[in-house]
Design a protein around this motif. Structure first.
Motif, PDB file in Angstrom:
ATOM      1  N   ASP A  22       0.842  -1.185   0.000  1.00  9.27           N
ATOM      2  CA  ASP A  22       0.000   0.000   0.000  1.00  9.27           C
ATOM      3  C   ASP A  22       0.885   1.246   0.000  1.00  9.27           C
ATOM      4  O   ASP A  22       1.528   1.552   0.998  1.00  9.27           O
ATOM      5  CB  ASP A  22      -0.913  -0.024   1.226  1.00  9.27           C
ATOM      6  CG  ASP A  22      -1.969   1.053   1.161  1.00  9.27           C
ATOM      7  OD1 ASP A  22      -2.220   1.567   0.063  1.00  9.27           O
ATOM      8  OD2 ASP A  22      -2.530   1.371   2.216  1.00  9.27           O
ATOM      9  N   THR A  23       0.925   1.932  -1.130  1.00 10.78           N
ATOM     10  CA  THR A  23       1.707   3.164  -1.236  1.00 10.78           C
ATOM     11  C   THR A  23       0.850   4.242  -1.880  1.00 10.78           C
ATOM     12  O   THR A  23      -0.209   3.962  -2.434  1.00 10.78           O
ATOM     13  CB  THR A  23       2.980   2.971  -2.097  1.00 10.78           C
ATOM     14  OG1 THR A  23       2.582   2.682  -3.441  1.00 10.78           O
ATOM     15  CG2 THR A  23       3.848   1.859  -1.565  1.00 10.78           C
ATOM     16  N   SER A  24       1.355   5.450  -1.844  1.00 10.34           N
ATOM     17  CA  SER A  24       0.650   6.542  -2.511  1.00 10.34           C
ATOM     18  C   SER A  24       1.067   6.645  -3.972  1.00 10.34           C
ATOM     19  O   SER A  24       0.633   7.539  -4.681  1.00 10.34           O
ATOM     20  CB  SER A  24       0.943   7.861  -1.790  1.00 10.34           C
ATOM     21  OG  SER A  24       2.329   8.109  -1.803  1.00 10.34           O
ATOM     22  N   SER A  25       1.880   5.721  -4.429  1.00 12.43           N
ATOM     23  CA  SER A  25       2.357   5.700  -5.799  1.00 12.43           C
ATOM     24  C   SER A  25       1.213   5.388  -6.758  1.00 12.43           C
ATOM     25  O   SER A  25       0.299   4.625  -6.435  1.00 12.43           O
ATOM     26  CB  SER A  25       3.455   4.635  -5.944  1.00 12.43           C
ATOM     27  OG  SER A  25       3.832   4.513  -7.286  1.00 12.43           O
ATOM     28  N   ILE A  26       1.270   5.977  -7.936  1.00  6.64           N
ATOM     29  CA  ILE A  26       0.267   5.700  -8.959  1.00  6.64           C
ATOM     30  C   ILE A  26       0.437   4.268  -9.458  1.00  6.64           C
ATOM     31  O   ILE A  26      -0.537   3.571  -9.699  1.00  6.64           O
ATOM     32  CB  ILE A  26       0.396   6.699 -10.131  1.00  6.64           C
ATOM     33  CG1 ILE A  26       0.032   8.097  -9.649  1.00  6.64           C
ATOM     34  CG2 ILE A  26      -0.475   6.290 -11.302  1.00  6.64           C
ATOM     35  CD1 ILE A  26       0.317   9.196 -10.642  1.00  6.64           C
ATOM     36  N   GLU A  27       1.686   3.846  -9.600  1.00  5.83           N
ATOM     37  CA  GLU A  27       1.972   2.490 -10.055  1.00  5.83           C
ATOM     38  C   GLU A  27       1.790   1.495  -8.914  1.00  5.83           C
ATOM     39  O   GLU A  27       2.153   1.766  -7.777  1.00  5.83           O
ATOM     40  CB  GLU A  27       3.418   2.406 -10.568  1.00  5.83           C
ATOM     41  CG  GLU A  27       3.762   1.056 -11.143  1.00  5.83           C
ATOM     42  CD  GLU A  27       5.198   0.971 -11.620  1.00  5.83           C
ATOM     43  OE1 GLU A  27       5.619  -0.146 -11.944  1.00  5.83           O
ATOM     44  OE2 GLU A  27       5.886   1.995 -11.643  1.00  5.83           O
ATOM     45  N   LYS A  28       1.223   0.357  -9.227  1.00  4.61           N
ATOM     46  CA  LYS A  28       1.005  -0.704  -8.240  1.00  4.61           C
ATOM     47  C   LYS A  28       2.352  -1.239  -7.762  1.00  4.61           C
ATOM     48  O   LYS A  28       3.240  -1.496  -8.557  1.00  4.61           O
ATOM     49  CB  LYS A  28       0.178  -1.823  -8.881  1.00  4.61           C
ATOM     50  CG  LYS A  28      -0.263  -2.882  -7.940  1.00  4.61           C
ATOM     51  CD  LYS A  28      -1.435  -2.408  -7.131  1.00  4.61           C
ATOM     52  CE  LYS A  28      -1.956  -3.576  -6.312  1.00  4.61           C
ATOM     53  NZ  LYS A  28      -2.436  -3.183  -5.045  1.00  4.61           N
ATOM     54  N   ARG A  29       2.515  -1.399  -6.454  1.00  7.65           N
ATOM     55  CA  ARG A  29       3.753  -1.907  -5.862  1.00  7.65           C
ATOM     56  C   ARG A  29       3.432  -3.177  -5.078  1.00  7.65           C
ATOM     57  O   ARG A  29       2.318  -3.363  -4.611  1.00  7.65           O
ATOM     58  CB  ARG A  29       4.382  -0.878  -4.918  1.00  7.65           C
ATOM     59  CG  ARG A  29       4.571   0.503  -5.486  1.00  7.65           C
ATOM     60  CD  ARG A  29       5.595   0.598  -6.542  1.00  7.65           C
ATOM     61  NE  ARG A  29       6.915   0.384  -5.974  1.00  7.65           N
ATOM     62  CZ  ARG A  29       8.020   0.328  -6.683  1.00  7.65           C
ATOM     63  NH1 ARG A  29       7.975   0.454  -7.976  1.00  7.65           N
ATOM     64  NH2 ARG A  29       9.181   0.126  -6.128  1.00  7.65           N
ATOM     65  N   TYR A  30       4.448  -4.032  -4.935  1.00  3.14           N
ATOM     66  CA  TYR A  30       4.293  -5.296  -4.231  1.00  3.14           C
ATOM     67  C   TYR A  30       5.468  -5.499  -3.287  1.00  3.14           C
ATOM     68  O   TYR A  30       6.539  -4.919  -3.466  1.00  3.14           O
ATOM     69  CB  TYR A  30       4.230  -6.472  -5.223  1.00  3.14           C
ATOM     70  CG  TYR A  30       3.088  -6.357  -6.188  1.00  3.14           C
ATOM     71  CD1 TYR A  30       1.834  -6.850  -5.860  1.00  3.14           C
ATOM     72  CD2 TYR A  30       3.254  -5.738  -7.423  1.00  3.14           C
ATOM     73  CE1 TYR A  30       0.769  -6.738  -6.744  1.00  3.14           C
ATOM     74  CE2 TYR A  30       2.196  -5.617  -8.304  1.00  3.14           C
ATOM     75  CZ  TYR A  30       0.961  -6.118  -7.963  1.00  3.14           C
ATOM     76  OH  TYR A  30      -0.088  -6.001  -8.825  1.00  3.14           O
ATOM     77  N   ARG A  31       5.269  -6.349  -2.323  1.00  4.87           N
ATOM     78  CA  ARG A  31       6.308  -6.714  -1.358  1.00  4.87           C
ATOM     79  C   ARG A  31       6.581  -8.203  -1.524  1.00  4.87           C
ATOM     80  O   ARG A  31       5.668  -9.017  -1.473  1.00  4.87           O
ATOM     81  CB  ARG A  31       5.814  -6.428   0.050  1.00  4.87           C
ATOM     82  CG  ARG A  31       6.777  -6.782   1.134  1.00  4.87           C
ATOM     83  CD  ARG A  31       6.194  -6.429   2.496  1.00  4.87           C
ATOM     84  NE  ARG A  31       7.074  -6.897   3.537  1.00  4.87           N
ATOM     85  CZ  ARG A  31       6.709  -7.097   4.775  1.00  4.87           C
ATOM     86  NH1 ARG A  31       5.470  -6.843   5.148  1.00  4.87           N
ATOM     87  NH2 ARG A  31       7.571  -7.540   5.664  1.00  4.87           N
ATOM     88  N   VAL A  32       7.843  -8.556  -1.752  1.00  3.69           N
ATOM     89  CA  VAL A  32       8.259  -9.949  -1.864  1.00  3.69           C
ATOM     90  C   VAL A  32       9.012 -10.308  -0.588  1.00  3.69           C
ATOM     91  O   VAL A  32       9.998  -9.661  -0.235  1.00  3.69           O
ATOM     92  CB  VAL A  32       9.171 -10.183  -3.089  1.00  3.69           C
ATOM     93  CG1 VAL A  32       9.679 -11.608  -3.120  1.00  3.69           C
ATOM     94  CG2 VAL A  32       8.425  -9.855  -4.360  1.00  3.69           C
TER      95      VAL A  32
END
Length: 129
Positions: A22-32
């Motif tokens: 969950d970030t404020s970034s427009i692009e989707k982010r993931y945690r590995v």
């Protein structure tokens, strides 16, 4: 290019989990998260990991070529991503035993704490709002 990518060796995934980040970034982010690392990735790297999952056991050169053709991506960028994933322990050239990743295996390789100082009360006793 890493030595791992020069040979026609099979590529396998180590044990890891992917979570939405969950970030404020427009692009989707993931945690590995794995036993060896805890990193943040973007949707392109997730797409590569999903592709490897479907084609696990194929050679690295096959995976890089096929992914670059299917996704019109630059081979050098994909090779760099593969190198990083090998370095972080997400990819391996040998099949690993399936192990469950436990909550205590989760850690962050970034700052653990973020401190923010805000003066609530002035020396005289007035509150700051």
């Amino acid at each position: 290019m890493d030595k791992i990518l020069e040979k026609e060796l099979p590529v396998y995934l180590n044990n890891f989990k992917i979570f939405d980040f969950d970030t404020s970034s427009i692009e989707k982010r993931y945690r590995v998260v794995s036993e060896t690392c805890d990193i943040e990735i973007n949707s392109n790297v997730k797409k590569i990991l999903d592709f490897i999952t479907l084609n696990e056991g194929k050679t690295s050169s096959f995976l890089i070529d096929k992914f670059s053709i299917d996704n019109t991506a630059d081979k050098k960028d994909i090779e760099k991503t593969f190198s990083l994933l090998f370095k972080k322990g997400i990819l391996n050239n040998e099949k690993q035993k399936e192990k469950e990743i436990k909550a205590e295996d989760f850690f962050r390789n970034k700052m653990k704490n973020f401190w923010f100082r805000f003066r609530l009360i002035d020396k005289i006793g007035r509150a700051h709002v």
